[in-house]
Design a protein around this motif. Structure first.
Motif, PDB file in Angstrom:
ATOM      1  N   ASP A 329     -20.355 -34.827  18.204  1.00  0.00           N
ATOM      2  CA  ASP A 329     -21.774 -34.959  18.632  1.00  0.00           C
ATOM      3  C   ASP A 329     -22.474 -33.636  20.145  1.00  0.00           C
ATOM      4  O   ASP A 329     -21.938 -33.130  20.316  1.00  0.00           O
ATOM      5  N   ILE A 330     -23.545 -33.321  18.447  1.00  0.00           N
ATOM      6  CA  ILE A 330     -24.124 -32.241  19.133  1.00  0.00           C
ATOM      7  C   ILE A 330     -25.323 -32.544  19.672  1.00  0.00           C
ATOM      8  O   ILE A 330     -26.151 -32.266  18.444  1.00  0.00           O
ATOM      9  N   SER A 331     -26.187 -32.536  20.499  1.00  0.00           N
ATOM     10  CA  SER A 331     -27.083 -33.658  20.571  1.00  0.00           C
ATOM     11  C   SER A 331     -28.087 -31.725  21.666  1.00  0.00           C
ATOM     12  O   SER A 331     -29.378 -32.229  21.992  1.00  0.00           O
ATOM     13  N   ALA A 332     -27.416 -30.847  22.042  1.00  0.00           N
ATOM     14  CA  ALA A 332     -27.870 -29.688  22.312  1.00  0.00           C
ATOM     15  C   ALA A 332     -28.835 -28.774  21.787  1.00  0.00           C
ATOM     16  O   ALA A 332     -27.521 -28.532  20.628  1.00  0.00           O
ATOM     17  N   LEU A 375     -21.751 -31.545  22.670  1.00  0.00           N
ATOM     18  CA  LEU A 375     -22.040 -30.340  22.907  1.00  0.00           C
ATOM     19  C   LEU A 375     -23.961 -30.911  23.198  1.00  0.00           C
ATOM     20  O   LEU A 375     -24.364 -30.906  22.348  1.00  0.00           O
ATOM     21  N   GLY A 376     -23.943 -30.977  25.147  1.00  0.00           N
ATOM     22  CA  GLY A 376     -25.378 -31.540  25.505  1.00  0.00           C
ATOM     23  C   GLY A 376     -25.756 -30.781  26.399  1.00  0.00           C
ATOM     24  O   GLY A 376     -25.591 -29.454  26.566  1.00  0.00           O
ATOM     25  N   GLU A 377     -26.463 -31.377  27.304  1.00  0.00           N
ATOM     26  CA  GLU A 377     -26.797 -31.065  28.833  1.00  0.00           C
ATOM     27  C   GLU A 377     -27.012 -31.431  29.881  1.00  0.00           C
ATOM     28  O   GLU A 377     -26.642 -33.189  29.452  1.00  0.00           O
ATOM     29  N   THR A 378     -26.761 -31.111  31.199  1.00  0.00           N
ATOM     30  CA  THR A 378     -27.556 -32.324  31.929  1.00  0.00           C
ATOM     31  C   THR A 378     -28.636 -32.752  32.652  1.00  0.00           C
ATOM     32  O   THR A 378     -29.218 -32.446  31.688  1.00  0.00           O
ATOM     33  N   GLU A 379     -28.633 -33.176  33.637  1.00  0.00           N
ATOM     34  CA  GLU A 379     -29.844 -34.180  33.442  1.00  0.00           C
ATOM     35  C   GLU A 379     -31.082 -32.758  33.926  1.00  0.00           C
ATOM     36  O   GLU A 379     -32.126 -33.016  33.942  1.00  0.00           O
ATOM     37  N   ASN A 380     -30.254 -31.521  34.271  1.00  0.00           N
ATOM     38  CA  ASN A 380     -31.171 -30.939  34.905  1.00  0.00           C
ATOM     39  C   ASN A 380     -31.464 -29.562  33.115  1.00  0.00           C
ATOM     40  O   ASN A 380     -31.799 -28.475  32.965  1.00  0.00           O
ATOM     41  N   ILE A 451     -17.201 -29.553  31.391  1.00  0.00           N
ATOM     42  CA  ILE A 451     -17.851 -28.528  31.877  1.00  0.00           C
ATOM     43  C   ILE A 451     -19.589 -28.323  31.409  1.00  0.00           C
ATOM     44  O   ILE A 451     -20.311 -28.699  30.628  1.00  0.00           O
ATOM     45  N   ALA A 452     -19.954 -27.850  32.919  1.00  0.00           N
ATOM     46  CA  ALA A 452     -21.097 -28.050  33.337  1.00  0.00           C
ATOM     47  C   ALA A 452     -21.809 -26.361  33.399  1.00  0.00           C
ATOM     48  O   ALA A 452     -21.325 -26.055  34.937  1.00  0.00           O
TER      49      ALA A 452
END
Length: 492
Positions: A329-332, A375-380, A451-452
């Motif tokens: 899942d690639i959302s970023a 592969l995504g993003e954190t809240e920031n 990993i963030a």
């Protein structure tokens, strides 16, 4: 007067025998100018003649004292060597002198016909002395004596010769004593001499012991230095092996990806150089016994960054060959990771390659094996990577050393721990956070690694196992969260 001449002949011959025996025992070659020592021997013989007149019992000791003093000044050996070998040389001279007396009986019988007592006695003494000198010369033709002796060595020859020589000297003194039982003086001299000779034997033992101890200490020091050098070389070799192992470990992951990229680009263009590069990379893979199997699956999720897509494609390729389920899942917008967040593509490639490979090996040991990449993003809005698998949990021993040293989750089946250790090196480079969650919400998975790239440098372990809590709590720089109950594995 005749007695004086006979003493000079007899004693000078003994001194000559002492000199010759000493040089042979010490393996010293006599020179032509050593003949000039004979006048000195004659002078010393004159002194011993007068000793014989007044204190006959001291003649053997006189030979020992004068002989040792002369040998010490002449050859400059150590005092210990001069005394011990000189004692043996005197003992050999005493034995050959006694033997020459026996061998000279036939000559004495012939000379008995001479009426002149002075001439007869002189010739007889000359014959005895000549036999003694020749006897010493022939004695050192024996192979055992011809090689000399080692005063500091542990050889039976030296010990036997020294004991026999001491005994001969003492017996010689007894012969020179007319009636030791009636003379307190003679008896006292014999006792003192005996103790002196025994002191030589004790000294020999003491010096030999110290010598051997010194040699042993020197050998121990040499061995310690050699061991230290070997340890240093071993440490250097271990470092080289570790560096090479790390490089080859990454090559095993990177080369198939390179070949995949080359294959993809060569298929899209009509460039001979690219086709040559593809063929060369394939040849390298064949030499290294690495597979580069094409995936028949279509519509594999991709980021648009070829270096990052390669390990994902490799994961789907492995899933097709080894019969496990792979998903992604690639959302970023991964392209922005390398512009706005200043990440290095090779570092992210390493992270994905190592984590996907570890997850695949872990999942293969379980029924309905599956691996998932997110592969995504954190809240920031910071880059976030998650790798799920359905395999067993990490052993407590692995978590105890996680990030501190190379430790593998596949000990005994080819694991080296290089991949996971390299992951933590990359995390330290970017100040990224690491999370191990043993109760993921996605159904069918048993754990995931997150990993963030948030700059917090945090390490968190979320577990329902109290044994893991105990292990992680003992470490600095790692937080642990105990879950009250195992999640049901659903999406909520």
């Amino acid at each position: 007067m005749i007695d004086f001449i006979l003493s000079l002949i007899k004693f000078t011959a003994i001194f000559i025998c002492i000199l010759y025996a000493y040089t042979k025992l010490q393996r010293i070659k006599l020179k032509a100018w050593d003949l000039f020592d004979i006048p000195l021997f004659i002078a010393l013989s004159a002194v011993l003649h007068f000793v014989k007149i007044y204190v006959k019992i001291l003649v053997p000791i006189g030979f020992l004292i004068f002989g040792v003093a002369f040998l010490f000044v002449r050859f400059r050996k150590t005092f210990y060597e001069t005394v011990t070998v000189g004692t043996i040389a005197l003992g050999i001279s005493a034995i050959t002198f006694a033997a020459s007396l026996i061998l000279s009986f036939p000559i004495a019988a012939v000379l008995y016909l001479i009426k002149n007592e002075t001439v007869k006695n002189v010739i007889t003494q000359l014959s005895i002395s000549a036999i003694q000198i020749v006897g010493v010369f022939l004695l050192f033709k024996i192979k055992r004596l011809r090689s000399g002796v080692n005063p500091k060595g542990e050889t039976a020859t030296f010990e036997i010769l020294l004991f026999l020589s001491v005994g001969c000297i003492f017996a010689w003194m007894i012969v020179y004593t007319k009636n030791a039982t009636e003379s307190i003086y003679d008896t006292g001299v014999l006792i003192l001499t005996l103790f002196g000779l025994l002191l030589i034997l004790w000294w020999r033992r003491h010096i030999t012991y110290n010598y051997r101890k010194g040699v042993e200490q020197q050998n121990v020091k040499l061995l310690e230095d050699e061991i230290a050098e070997l340890k240093s070389d071993a440490a250097e070799n271990d470092l080289k092996v570790a560096v090479s192992a790390k490089q080859f470990h990454y090559l095993n992951k990177a080369l198939p990806n390179c070949a995949l990229l080359a294959e993809s680009v060569a298929a899209q263009t009509d460039c001979a150089e690219l086709r040559a590069l593809r063929d060369l990379l394939q040849h390298v893979l064949d030499e290294m016994n690495l597979a580069n199997v094409k995936c028949s699956l279509q519509n594999i999720p991709q980021t648009g960054v070829r270096v990052i897509d390669a390990p994902i494609i490799q994961l789907f390729t492995a899933a097709e060959r080894k019969s496990f389920t792979a998903s992604a899942d690639i959302s970023a917008d991964v392209k922005n990771w390398f512009t706005e967040n200043a990440l290095d593509k090779i570092d992210v490639h390493k992270l994905l390659s190592y984590l996907c490979d570890n997850a695949m090996h872990s999942a293969l040991g379980s029924p309905n094996a599956k691996v998932r990449v997110e592969l995504g993003e954190t809240e920031n809005k910071k880059p976030l990577i998650r790798i799920y698998d359905s395999g067993e949990q990490f052993y407590e021993e692995v978590l105890k050393k996680l990030g501190l040293e190379q430790v593998t989750t596949r000990a005994g089946v080819g694991g080296s721990g290089i991949g996971l250790f390299t992951v933590f090196e990359i995390l330290a480079k970017y100040g990224a956070s690491f999370t191990l969650d043993e109760a993921p919400q996605n159904f069918g998975f048993t754990k995931f690694i997150e990993i963030a790239f948030d700059g917090r440098r945090e390490v968190l372990v979320r577990t329902y196992r109290e044994s893991v809590v105990a292990v992680c709590a003992a470490r600095k720089g790692i937080a642990v969260e105990l879950l009250e109950a195992l999640r049901d594995g659903t999406n909520g």
